[in-house]
Design an enzyme around this catalytic site. Structure first.
Site, PDB file in Angstrom:
ATOM      1  N   ASN A  29       0.853  -1.186   0.000  1.00 46.64           N
ATOM      2  CA  ASN A  29       0.000   0.000   0.000  1.00 46.64           C
ATOM      3  C   ASN A  29       0.891   1.239   0.000  1.00 46.64           C
ATOM      4  O   ASN A  29       1.333   1.717   1.040  1.00 46.64           O
ATOM      5  CB  ASN A  29      -0.914  -0.005   1.226  1.00 46.64           C
ATOM      6  CG  ASN A  29      -1.965  -1.092   1.148  1.00 46.64           C
ATOM      7  OD1 ASN A  29      -2.957  -0.947   0.437  1.00 46.64           O
ATOM      8  ND2 ASN A  29      -1.730  -2.193   1.861  1.00 46.64           N
ATOM      9  N   GLU A  30       1.172   1.727  -1.184  1.00 49.86           N
ATOM     10  CA  GLU A  30       2.087   2.839  -1.358  1.00 49.86           C
ATOM     11  C   GLU A  30       1.418   4.164  -0.970  1.00 49.86           C
ATOM     12  O   GLU A  30       0.197   4.230  -0.780  1.00 49.86           O
ATOM     13  CB  GLU A  30       2.553   2.896  -2.820  1.00 49.86           C
ATOM     14  CG  GLU A  30       3.333   1.679  -3.284  1.00 49.86           C
ATOM     15  CD  GLU A  30       4.762   1.627  -2.746  1.00 49.86           C
ATOM     16  OE1 GLU A  30       5.062   2.330  -1.754  1.00 49.86           O
ATOM     17  OE2 GLU A  30       5.579   0.890  -3.321  1.00 49.86           O
TER      18      GLU A  30
END
Length: 642
Positions: A174-175
């Site tokens: 989850n950037e």
């Protein structure tokens, strides 16, 4: 008795590590001296949960992470299974993520990683293992992610989620920009994430640009979350996550409002936290000598004033009135700390003969010392301490260089092919060179380097090392290629340290009987080659310290191309003239296979010689800003007391 996660948090972690609630921190975190010790505690919590669920005849649903952080946790779980009978028959696992596209049989896949480190060694049922499929078709990917999410929910959600953290603040993949309620989905990887993965893929160009990941919402639905953080590389992002505001630019901050989360971190990873870096801002503290120096250096850097210009008001305005109460006046304290830093500077790293050494970092006698410089890879010596290396040789000490690993995996296939083709041109009948060329021309991403190719790559690095050591005036017989066995796997994943590795290091030290040992103390990655090489040295020292010659042996630690000791940590600072800076640069240039397009560049595009010069120049500037002499460059060392 039922052992729930709250009990574990308050008892096991807090008793074994260090936890202090402060007004700066928004996530429960516990600091351990070592990642190994912390990993065992985490594994014990997971094992307790598995047993608890087994007694209730319920599945234990685990969310699992990959990367270097959880490796020791998995090793301990495997040990518990083999030695203590811990069963995984009731365990259902869901992995956080997988590269996309990525085949299961690719050695870089997380499917391969999980089976290599855990699943192949325990009694988990194959049908209970869930890892995102990196080869699902693009047309089916959207529905596949929905189904993965629904399968987690069908088990009632995750009982326990194990996490690492990336330098972008990502959990799973989850950037930055990920939504609080995001579910399992495909995502484009941040450049920093790809750069960090580049060593495993032998170059950033080989790292996939996309991945499948559980979402933030999926992770936060877990009943219990434990995040692991090891090493200096994670210190900055951990501070932002634990002390910063909740923001999508640092996705891990979303864990601040999860009511059963613990960050388990080691001392290096905790170094930027306020209670560690500047404890006087948190509460009254016991002013040890090292803490006094740390505080004064911090205040000088904060205000941009030389130490000798700091005033009583400066100390009082910045939460350090207690220090002045103990020391008297700023004037007295400033002179004391200034002298302490001044005494670290020496142009005689092996000790200055016939000189008063009471205020020098090294002993005057013996005037000519036997020295071993341990270099984890075949260029760390000149990159990290090339100026000091040169000074030791010029001042007449008997200098030995010990290259602990072959460094063969850092040689590109293109470089190896060039040398193999030269061999064939010189000797067209050389079957080994022909075999290497044939192997390279048919090599795929799934292939591990052949033994002959690894040998050639190792010889390339040996020849470069000898060219550099000859340039600096070291005899060939004083250059030792240890080729420690733990490294020789042919892949990024290395073996565990064994007695064979330690025996090799022990034998060299016993043969040379050094007065000085220099070694890489760069612990940015606690599971990396530098750390394993340092562990091998420390264990060898433990074996040898009863020997009489060890009473005269001092150990100095240097750091690598990415980090330097903080100013207050430095115990020996070796200045370099502009000419010596150039000489160090030339020594680094002899390592040609590592100069252009190096595979382990990270997200720093500078070549290693540029990084080294910038770091040495910055260290000199810091000393000058503190009010000390203005040097072109400085190499820094910290003494290890055994």
């Amino acid at each position: 008795m039922r052992v729930d996660s709250t009990d574990i948090k308050s008892i096991a972690y807090t008793e074994a590590g260090k936890f202090e609630e402060t007004r700066f921190e928004k996530i429960h975190n516990v600091i351990f001296d070592s990642s190994n010790e912390a990993s065992i505690i985490v594994a014990e919590e997971i094992a307790a949960l598995i047993k608890e669920k087994e007694e209730l005849n319920q599945p234990c649903v685990l969310g699992l992470a990959t990367g270097s952080s959880p490796i020791k946790v998995y090793e301990e779980l495997v040990r518990m299974h083999k030695e203590e009978g811990l069963s995984f028959s009731n365990v259902v696992t869901f992995n956080l993520d997988e590269y996309y596209p990525m085949g299961k049989d690719n050695i870089q896949s997380y499917f391969y990683f999980m089976h290599e480190h855990l699943f192949n060694h325990v009694d988990i049922l194959p049908e209970n293992i869930n890892i995102p499929n990196g080869m699902v078709s693009a047309d089916d990917l959207y529905q596949y992610c929905i189904d993965y999410e629904l399968k987690i929910k069908s088990y009632g959600g995750l009982d326990f989620q194990l996490l690492g953290i990336g330098r972008t603040g990502h959990i799973g993949f989850n950037e930055p920009g990920s939504h609080l309620n995001s579910g399992t989905r495909s995502i484009t990887l941040d450049h920093v994430t790809r750069a960090d993965a580049a060593p495993a893929f032998l170059g950033i160009d080989n790292v996939p640009r996309k991945a499948i990941t559980m979402g933030i919402g999926t992770v936060k639905s877990a009943k219990r979350i434990v995040l692991l953080g090891w090493g200096l590389n994670k210190a900055k992002i951990l501070k932002e996550t634990i002390e910063g505001e909740e923001t999508s630019s640092v996705p891990a901050t979303y864990l601040q409002d999860h009511d059963n989360t613990t960050f388990v971190i080691d001392s290096e990873a905790s170094s930027e936290l306020t209670r560690v870096k500047t404890p006087w801002l948190v509460a009254s503290c016991r002013w040890t000598d090292i803490l006094k120096l740390k505080a004064v250096v911090w205040l000088s850097e904060l205000l941009g004033k030389p130490i000798l210009k700091l005033t009583d008001k400066d100390y009082n305005d910045n939460g350090m009135s207690g220090l002045l109460t103990e020391e008297g006046t700023a004037y007295d304290l400033n002179i004391k700390m200034f002298n302490k830093l001044q005494h670290t500077i020496t142009g005689w790293p092996g000790g200055k003969p016939n000189a008063d050494d009471s205020h020098r970092p090294e002993r005057a006698n013996p005037a000519k010392k036997r020295v071993i410089i341990f270099s984890p890879h075949p260029d760390d010596d000149v990159i990290s301490m090339g100026g000091t290396f040169d000074r030791l040789v010029e001042q007449g000490h008997e200098v030995h260089i010990a290259y602990q690993t072959s460094g063969n995996i850092a040689v590109s296939d293109e470089e190896a092919l060039k040398f193999a083709e030269i061999i064939c041109k010189l000797n067209p009948d050389n079957s080994e060179a022909k075999a290497i060329i044939d192997f390279l021309q048919s090599k795929t991403d799934k292939d591990i380097d052949s033994k002959a190719l690894r040998q050639l790559k190792g010889l390339i690095r040996q020849s470069e090392s000898l060219a550099a050591t000859r340039y600096l005036g070291v005899k060939d017989e004083n250059v030792h290629f240890l080729n420690l066995p733990f490294y020789e796997t042919g892949t990024i994943k290395k073996g565990n340290l064994t007695s064979d590795d330690i025996d090799i290091v022990t034998s060299l030290i016993e043969a040379v009987k050094p007065h000085q040992i220099y070694a890489a103390g760069d612990l940015a990655d606690p599971h990396g080659t530098h750390k394993v090489c340092l562990d091998a040295l420390f264990e060898a020292i433990d074996v040898l310290k009863p020997k009489a010659f060890m009473n005269d042996c001092w150990v100095w630690l240097y750091r690598g191309a990415w980090h330097e000791w903080e100013s207050y940590e430095i115990e020996m600072a070796v200045p370099m003239s502009p000419d010596q800076v150039l000489k160090k640069r030339h020594a680094i240039f002899y390592h040609q296979s590592q100069k252009d397009g190096v595979m382990f560049q990270g997200d720093d595009s500078r070549e290693f010689w540029v990084r080294a010069e910038d770091r040495n120049r910055l260290t000199a500037k810091k000393y000058n800003d503190l009010g000390l002499a203005d040097y072109a460059a400085i190499e820094a060392f910290k003494r290890y007391h055994f």
